[in-house]
Design an enzyme around this catalytic site. Structure first.
Site, PDB file in Angstrom:
ATOM      1  N   LYS A 195       0.806  -1.240   0.000  1.00 25.94           N
ATOM      2  CA  LYS A 195       0.000   0.000   0.000  1.00 25.94           C
ATOM      3  C   LYS A 195       0.832   1.280   0.000  1.00 25.94           C
ATOM      4  CE  LYS A 195      -2.974  -2.570   3.051  1.00 25.94           C
ATOM      5  NZ  LYS A 195      -3.820  -2.635   4.200  1.00 25.94           N
ATOM      6  N   ASP A 230      -7.427  -6.771  10.638  1.00 27.80           N
ATOM      7  CA  ASP A 230      -8.820  -6.306  10.625  1.00 27.80           C
ATOM      8  C   ASP A 230      -9.828  -7.461  10.614  1.00 27.80           C
ATOM      9  OD1 ASP A 230      -8.082  -7.044   8.081  1.00 27.80           O
ATOM     10  OD2 ASP A 230      -8.861  -5.274   7.075  1.00 27.80           O
TER      11      ASP A 230
END
Length: 498
Positions: A195, A230
Site C-alpha cells: 500500500k 482487521d
C-alpha cells in the site's frame, strides 16, 4: 419521354439502389458487429458459470486446503496463520481500552469505555490522522515516533465518561494491516510493506517493539496487549455482540477470513494448548486457488499484469479492488474486436483500474428506464458518449455476470469454512446456531453482490441447515474489535480472576 429524361431516371434509380445498398451494407456490418459483441459476452458468461455442483467442488477444495495449511507451514496456498488470540470477548469486559488502526495512508486512534454485560460500550471516540508521505518511505523510528505523538495527544483529550483504572497502564489493541509473522498475542515481525509504504529498516522487526520504543521515549504509559489484523478484529467485534459468531469474512477492497478452531485440530501448533481450548486462525484466504475456480482469459491477463502474478487468485475474482477492472477488460475486447463503441476504441478504456467497483455497482443498480446512470458513467469515466439503450443494457448484463460470479464464489468459500467446522449439517436434536460476521465496503454497499452471496449460501446449505446459520454485518472490526481484544487479553485479567 426524351433520352435525357430517361438517362436522368436511370441515374436516379442507380443512385437510389446504391444508397439502399450502402444502408443494407451498413446494417449488415452493424448487425455483424453486434453479433460479434454478443458472442464475446455469451462466451464470457459461459466461462464465468457457477452452477451449484461447481460451487460444491470449490467449497470442498477450500476445506482440503484448510486442513493442509493447519498441518504444516507452507503445506497449502492458504497460510492458516496462528493468531495467538485464544480469548475472544465475552461481553463481560470492563474499563477503558485503546486501539490503533494502521492500514493505509491514514491511521485511527480509538478509545472505548466498556461497562460489562449490562452497559456494553458505554462511550467511544476516535481521531483520524494522515501520515505525511515522506514518513511512508523514511525510517521506522520516524514513523512510530509520529504515531506515538498522535497517541499521546489523543490520550491527553480523555474527557468525561472515560475512566482509566488508577495505578494501571492504559492498554492498546494494535490493528496492523500489513503482512506479519505473528510470534505471540502482542508481537509480530513485519514480512513486507504494501500500500505504498516502503520503510526498509522496519522489515523483519517486531512492529510492537518499534511502537513501544517510541511510546516509552515520550513517557506515555501505555502497553500493546494485542496485535491483530482487521479480519480478527471483525471476528472479535462480532463475538462481543453475539456469542454464536464462529467466523468472520472481509469483503472489501481485498478479502480475507478468520475463524475459531479447536486448538487440538492444529497439527503445526507445538506450544501449550490454551486454557480456552480454542485458537483463532487467520486464513489469508485471498490466496486460495483451485482448478475448480471459473477463470477466464480476462482474469489471466489481469493477474499477469498485476504486482503479484500468481498470488491472491481468489481475491482477484471476488474482491472490490478487481471487479470493475474485469468489466473494463471485457468492454475493451468488445470495442477492439466488435467496434462496440464505434470505429475507434475509446482510449480511456485501455487504462487499467479506471473503472472502479463503486462505479460498476452504480451502473448495476441503475433502475431508470433509459439507464441514465450507465450512460453518464460511460461518458464521465470512459469518455464514451451517445450510447444507445441497447448498449447500456449490455453493460449492465456484464456487471451482473462479474458480480454474480464473485458473490457465489464468496458463498462457496464460507461454505468451505462451515464444512471444516462441521457446521454444514444439523445433528439430531441440536439447536446450535452459527453466525458468520461480515464486513467490508463490497458487502456493505454493493446490494446485488450481497443478496446474491446470501441466497447462494442458503442454496448450498439447504433449507434445514440454513435455518441454523446466519450472516451478520459486524462494523468496524479494525477499530472497536481491536480495543475489545486488548480487553480480552488484558495483563490484569488474571489479577481480577484471582
Amino acid at each position: 419521354m426524351g433520352k435525357v429524361a430517361v438517362g436522368a431516371a436511370v441515374v436516379c434509380a442507380a443512385a437510389v439502389c446504391a444508397a439502399a445498398a450502402l444502408v443494407v451494407r451498413h446494417r449488415m456490418k452493424c448487425s455483424g458487429r453486434w453479433a460479434r459483441a454478443m458472442a464475446i459476452l455469451r462466451e464470457f458468461e459461459d466461462k464465468c458459470g457457477t452452477p451449484i455442483g461447481k460451487l460444491r467442488q470449490v467449497a470442498d477444495a477450500m476445506t482440503v486446503e484448510m486442513h493442509a495449511g493447519l498441518a504444516s507451514e507452507g503445506g497449502s496456498k492458504l497460510k492458516m496463520l496462528i493468531s495467538y488470540v485464544d480469548n475472544l470477548p465475552t461481553g463481560d469486559e470492563q474499563g477503558l481500552f485503546y486501539a490503533l488502526d494502521l492500514g493505509g495512508t491514514n491511521f485511527r486512534v480509538i478509545r472505548v469505555q466498556l461497562g460489562g454485560k449490562e452497559k456494553r460500550v458505554v462511550k467511544q471516540e476516535f481521531d483520524e490522522v494522515s501520515i505525511p508521505p515522506n514518513l511512508m518511505t523514511g525510517t521506522s523510528e520516524a514513523l512510530f515516533d509520529f504515531i506515538a505523538e498522535a497517541l499521546a495527544k489523543f490520550v491527553a483529550t480523555e474527557g468525561e465518561g472515560f475512566h482509566p483504572a488508577p495505578g494501571r497502564q492504559r492498554e492498546l489493541g494494535f490493528t496492523f494491516s500489513f503482512p506479519v509473522w505473528q510470534t505471540s498475542i502482542a508481537s509480530g515481525t513485519l514480512i513486507k510493506w504494501t500500500k505504498g509504504f516502503n520503510i526498509e529498516d522496519a522489515v523483519e522487526q517486531d512492529v510492537v517493539g518499534e511502537l513501544t520504543k517510541s511510546v516509552e521515549k515520550i513517557g506515555l504509559d501505555m502497553r500493546v496487549t494485542a496485535l491483530v489484523n482487521d479480519t480478527i478484529g471483525t471476528l472479535a467485534g462480532g463475538r462481543y455482540h453475539n456469542q454464536d459468531v464462529i467466523a468472520a469474512v472481509i469483503l472489501g477492497t481485498g478479502t480475507n477470513a478468520a475463524y475459531v478452531e479447536r486448538a487440538h485440530a492444529i497439527p503445526k501448533w507445538h506450544g501449550l494448548l490454551p486454557k480456552s481450548g480454542e485458537m483463532v486462525i487467520n486464513m489469508e484466504w485471498g490466496n486460495f486457488r483451485s482448478s475448480h475456480l471459473p477463470l477466464t482469459e480476462y482474469d489471466q491477463a489481469l493477474d499477469a499484469e498485476s504486482l503479484n502474478p500468481g498470488d491472491q487468485i481468489f481475491e482477484k475474482i471476488i474482491s472490490g479492488m478487481y471487479l470493475g477492472d474485469i468489466v473494463r477488460r471485457v468492454l475493451c475486447k468488445m470495442a477492439e474486436e466488435a467496434s462496440f463503441f464505434g470505429d475507434v476504441v475509446p482510449p480511456k478504456l485501455k487504462v487499467p483500474f479506471i473503472l472502479r467497483t463503486p462505479d460498476m455497482s452504480a451502473m448495476h443498480h441503475d433502475t431508470s428506464p433509459d439507464l441514465r446512470v450507465v450512460g453518464s458513467k460511460l461518458k464521465d469515466i470512459l469518455e464514451i458518449s451517445n450510447t444507445s439503450l441497447k448498449m447500456r443494457k449490455v453493460v449492465v448484463a456484464l456487471c451482473d455476470i462479474v458480480a454474480t460470479r464473485g458473490a457465489r464464489l464468496s458463498a462457496a468459500g464460507i461454505m468451505g469454512v462451515l464444512k471444516k467446522l462441521g457446521r454444514d449439517t444439523v445433528k439430531e436434536g441440536e439447536k446450535q446456531k452459527s453466525v458468520v460476521a461480515l464486513d467490508g465496503g463490497l458487502y456493505e454497499h454493493y446490494t446485488e453482490f450481497r443478496t446474491s452471496m446470501e441466497s447462494t449460501l442458503k442454496e448450498l446449505l439447504g433449507d434445514e441447515v440454513a435455518e441454523h446459520i446466519s450472516v451478520e454485518h459486524s462494523n468496524d472490526g479494525s477499530g472497536i474489535g481491536a480495543a475489545l481484544l486488548a480487553a480480552s487479553h488484558s495483563q490484569y485479567l488474571e489479577v481480577e480472576e484471582s
